[in-house]
Write a protein that holds these residues in place. Sequence first.
Motif, PDB file in Angstrom:
ATOM      1  N   ILE A  87       6.606  15.299   6.698  1.00  0.00           N
ATOM      2  CA  ILE A  87       7.192  16.061   7.806  1.00  0.00           C
ATOM      3  C   ILE A  87       6.848  17.550   7.724  1.00  0.00           C
ATOM      4  O   ILE A  87       6.632  18.196   8.747  1.00  0.00           O
ATOM      5  CB  ILE A  87       8.720  15.809   7.908  1.00  0.00           C
ATOM      6  CG1 ILE A  87       9.232  16.239   9.292  1.00  0.00           C
ATOM      7  CG2 ILE A  87       9.466  16.469   6.770  1.00  0.00           C
ATOM      8  CD1 ILE A  87      10.572  15.678   9.664  1.00  0.00           C
ATOM      9  N   ASN A  88       6.735  18.086   6.512  1.00  0.00           N
ATOM     10  CA  ASN A  88       6.396  19.512   6.365  1.00  0.00           C
ATOM     11  C   ASN A  88       4.972  19.796   6.825  1.00  0.00           C
ATOM     12  O   ASN A  88       4.727  20.764   7.549  1.00  0.00           O
ATOM     13  CB  ASN A  88       6.588  19.962   4.916  1.00  0.00           C
ATOM     14  CG  ASN A  88       8.035  19.953   4.501  1.00  0.00           C
ATOM     15  OD1 ASN A  88       8.915  20.329   5.256  1.00  0.00           O
ATOM     16  ND2 ASN A  88       8.296  19.495   3.288  1.00  0.00           N
ATOM     17  N   CYS A  89       4.029  18.957   6.399  1.00  0.00           N
ATOM     18  CA  CYS A  89       2.630  19.168   6.784  1.00  0.00           C
ATOM     19  C   CYS A  89       2.415  18.881   8.271  1.00  0.00           C
ATOM     20  O   CYS A  89       1.626  19.564   8.924  1.00  0.00           O
ATOM     21  CB  CYS A  89       1.704  18.302   5.928  1.00  0.00           C
ATOM     22  SG  CYS A  89       1.615  18.859   4.199  1.00  0.00           S
ATOM     23  N   LEU A  90       3.141  17.903   8.818  1.00  0.00           N
ATOM     24  CA  LEU A  90       3.025  17.610  10.243  1.00  0.00           C
ATOM     25  C   LEU A  90       3.549  18.787  11.066  1.00  0.00           C
ATOM     26  O   LEU A  90       2.941  19.162  12.079  1.00  0.00           O
ATOM     27  CB  LEU A  90       3.765  16.323  10.603  1.00  0.00           C
ATOM     28  CG  LEU A  90       3.607  15.843  12.039  1.00  0.00           C
ATOM     29  CD1 LEU A  90       2.138  15.599  12.401  1.00  0.00           C
ATOM     30  CD2 LEU A  90       4.425  14.580  12.280  1.00  0.00           C
ATOM     31  N   ALA A  91       4.634  19.391  10.617  1.00  0.00           N
ATOM     32  CA  ALA A  91       5.172  20.563  11.309  1.00  0.00           C
ATOM     33  C   ALA A  91       4.142  21.696  11.309  1.00  0.00           C
ATOM     34  O   ALA A  91       3.903  22.326  12.349  1.00  0.00           O
ATOM     35  CB  ALA A  91       6.473  21.017  10.652  1.00  0.00           C
ATOM     36  N   ASP A  92       3.503  21.925  10.168  1.00  0.00           N
ATOM     37  CA  ASP A  92       2.457  22.955  10.101  1.00  0.00           C
ATOM     38  C   ASP A  92       1.296  22.607  11.023  1.00  0.00           C
ATOM     39  O   ASP A  92       0.798  23.456  11.762  1.00  0.00           O
ATOM     40  CB  ASP A  92       1.939  23.115   8.671  1.00  0.00           C
ATOM     41  CG  ASP A  92       2.928  23.807   7.753  1.00  0.00           C
ATOM     42  OD1 ASP A  92       3.883  24.426   8.258  1.00  0.00           O
ATOM     43  OD2 ASP A  92       2.736  23.709   6.528  1.00  0.00           O
ATOM     44  N   TYR A  93       0.860  21.358  10.981  1.00  0.00           N
ATOM     45  CA  TYR A  93      -0.281  20.900  11.785  1.00  0.00           C
ATOM     46  C   TYR A  93      -0.009  21.069  13.282  1.00  0.00           C
ATOM     47  O   TYR A  93      -0.876  21.503  14.043  1.00  0.00           O
ATOM     48  CB  TYR A  93      -0.580  19.438  11.450  1.00  0.00           C
ATOM     49  CG  TYR A  93      -1.692  18.832  12.246  1.00  0.00           C
ATOM     50  CD1 TYR A  93      -3.023  19.150  12.002  1.00  0.00           C
ATOM     51  CD2 TYR A  93      -1.420  17.908  13.257  1.00  0.00           C
ATOM     52  CE1 TYR A  93      -4.060  18.585  12.739  1.00  0.00           C
ATOM     53  CE2 TYR A  93      -2.441  17.331  14.001  1.00  0.00           C
ATOM     54  CZ  TYR A  93      -3.756  17.674  13.734  1.00  0.00           C
ATOM     55  OH  TYR A  93      -4.766  17.115  14.472  1.00  0.00           O
ATOM     56  N   ARG A 145       0.835  -1.205   0.000  1.00  0.00           N
ATOM     57  CA  ARG A 145       0.000   0.000   0.000  1.00  0.00           C
ATOM     58  C   ARG A 145       0.869   1.254   0.000  1.00  0.00           C
ATOM     59  O   ARG A 145       1.801   1.367   0.790  1.00  0.00           O
ATOM     60  CB  ARG A 145      -0.876  -0.034   1.250  1.00  0.00           C
ATOM     61  CG  ARG A 145      -1.879   1.074   1.313  1.00  0.00           C
ATOM     62  CD  ARG A 145      -2.796   0.860   2.509  1.00  0.00           C
ATOM     63  NE  ARG A 145      -2.962   2.166   3.122  1.00  0.00           N
ATOM     64  CZ  ARG A 145      -2.971   2.402   4.406  1.00  0.00           C
ATOM     65  NH1 ARG A 145      -2.847   1.416   5.256  1.00  0.00           N
ATOM     66  NH2 ARG A 145      -3.128   3.608   4.883  1.00  0.00           N
ATOM     67  N   ILE A 146       0.565   2.179  -0.892  1.00  0.00           N
ATOM     68  CA  ILE A 146       1.287   3.457  -0.921  1.00  0.00           C
ATOM     69  C   ILE A 146       0.593   4.404   0.044  1.00  0.00           C
ATOM     70  O   ILE A 146      -0.604   4.639  -0.063  1.00  0.00           O
ATOM     71  CB  ILE A 146       1.317   4.055  -2.338  1.00  0.00           C
ATOM     72  CG1 ILE A 146       2.106   3.140  -3.269  1.00  0.00           C
ATOM     73  CG2 ILE A 146       1.907   5.459  -2.313  1.00  0.00           C
ATOM     74  CD1 ILE A 146       2.111   3.586  -4.710  1.00  0.00           C
ATOM     75  N   ILE A 147       1.355   4.907   0.985  1.00  0.00           N
ATOM     76  CA  ILE A 147       0.803   5.827   1.981  1.00  0.00           C
ATOM     77  C   ILE A 147       1.130   7.248   1.552  1.00  0.00           C
ATOM     78  O   ILE A 147       2.286   7.584   1.321  1.00  0.00           O
ATOM     79  CB  ILE A 147       1.361   5.517   3.382  1.00  0.00           C
ATOM     80  CG1 ILE A 147       0.943   4.103   3.792  1.00  0.00           C
ATOM     81  CG2 ILE A 147       0.883   6.540   4.393  1.00  0.00           C
ATOM     82  CD1 ILE A 147       1.499   3.647   5.113  1.00  0.00           C
ATOM     83  N   LYS A 148       0.085   8.073   1.451  1.00  0.00           N
ATOM     84  CA  LYS A 148       0.229   9.468   1.033  1.00  0.00           C
ATOM     85  C   LYS A 148      -0.022  10.395   2.215  1.00  0.00           C
ATOM     86  O   LYS A 148      -0.755  10.052   3.139  1.00  0.00           O
ATOM     87  CB  LYS A 148      -0.800   9.809  -0.047  1.00  0.00           C
ATOM     88  CG  LYS A 148      -0.640   9.088  -1.344  1.00  0.00           C
ATOM     89  CD  LYS A 148      -1.719   9.544  -2.313  1.00  0.00           C
ATOM     90  CE  LYS A 148      -1.623   8.833  -3.629  1.00  0.00           C
ATOM     91  NZ  LYS A 148      -2.659   9.303  -4.570  1.00  0.00           N
ATOM     92  N   CYS A 149       0.552  11.577   2.125  1.00  0.00           N
ATOM     93  CA  CYS A 149       0.261  12.626   3.095  1.00  0.00           C
ATOM     94  C   CYS A 149      -1.206  13.021   2.946  1.00  0.00           C
ATOM     95  O   CYS A 149      -1.698  13.231   1.834  1.00  0.00           O
ATOM     96  CB  CYS A 149       1.153  13.834   2.854  1.00  0.00           C
ATOM     97  SG  CYS A 149       0.771  15.240   3.925  1.00  0.00           S
ATOM     98  N   CYS A 150      -1.900  13.125   4.068  1.00  0.00           N
ATOM     99  CA  CYS A 150      -3.325  13.446   4.045  1.00  0.00           C
ATOM    100  C   CYS A 150      -3.589  14.914   3.714  1.00  0.00           C
ATOM    101  O   CYS A 150      -4.719  15.287   3.426  1.00  0.00           O
ATOM    102  CB  CYS A 150      -3.977  13.074   5.371  1.00  0.00           C
ATOM    103  SG  CYS A 150      -3.372  14.005   6.786  1.00  0.00           S
ATOM    104  N   ILE A 151      -2.565  15.741   3.691  1.00  0.00           N
ATOM    105  CA  ILE A 151      -2.729  17.161   3.373  1.00  0.00           C
ATOM    106  C   ILE A 151      -2.285  17.455   1.938  1.00  0.00           C
ATOM    107  O   ILE A 151      -3.082  17.871   1.105  1.00  0.00           O
ATOM    108  CB  ILE A 151      -1.941  18.056   4.363  1.00  0.00           C
ATOM    109  CG1 ILE A 151      -2.372  17.797   5.803  1.00  0.00           C
ATOM    110  CG2 ILE A 151      -2.078  19.533   3.980  1.00  0.00           C
ATOM    111  CD1 ILE A 151      -3.805  18.146   6.113  1.00  0.00           C
TER     112      ILE A 151
END
Length: 66
Positions: free
Chosen positions: A36-42, A2-8
Amino acid sequence: MRIIKCCICEKEKLSKNEIALSKKLISLKTDRFYCINCLADYLEVTVEELQDKIEEFKAEGCTLFN
């Protein structure tokens, strides 16, 4: 596999560290993963702070980061 994508941003092929960090900081049972970029923003922190946390978790022996 399964390819896991960023949810954002939908970045494909998240690294094992990005997946582990989402599980560690959001929930072990999460089905929403962040690059990591979207998690940092979140979380309203810097990417550098998250990279430091990854190293800290590895040093502590966290099995998510093996």
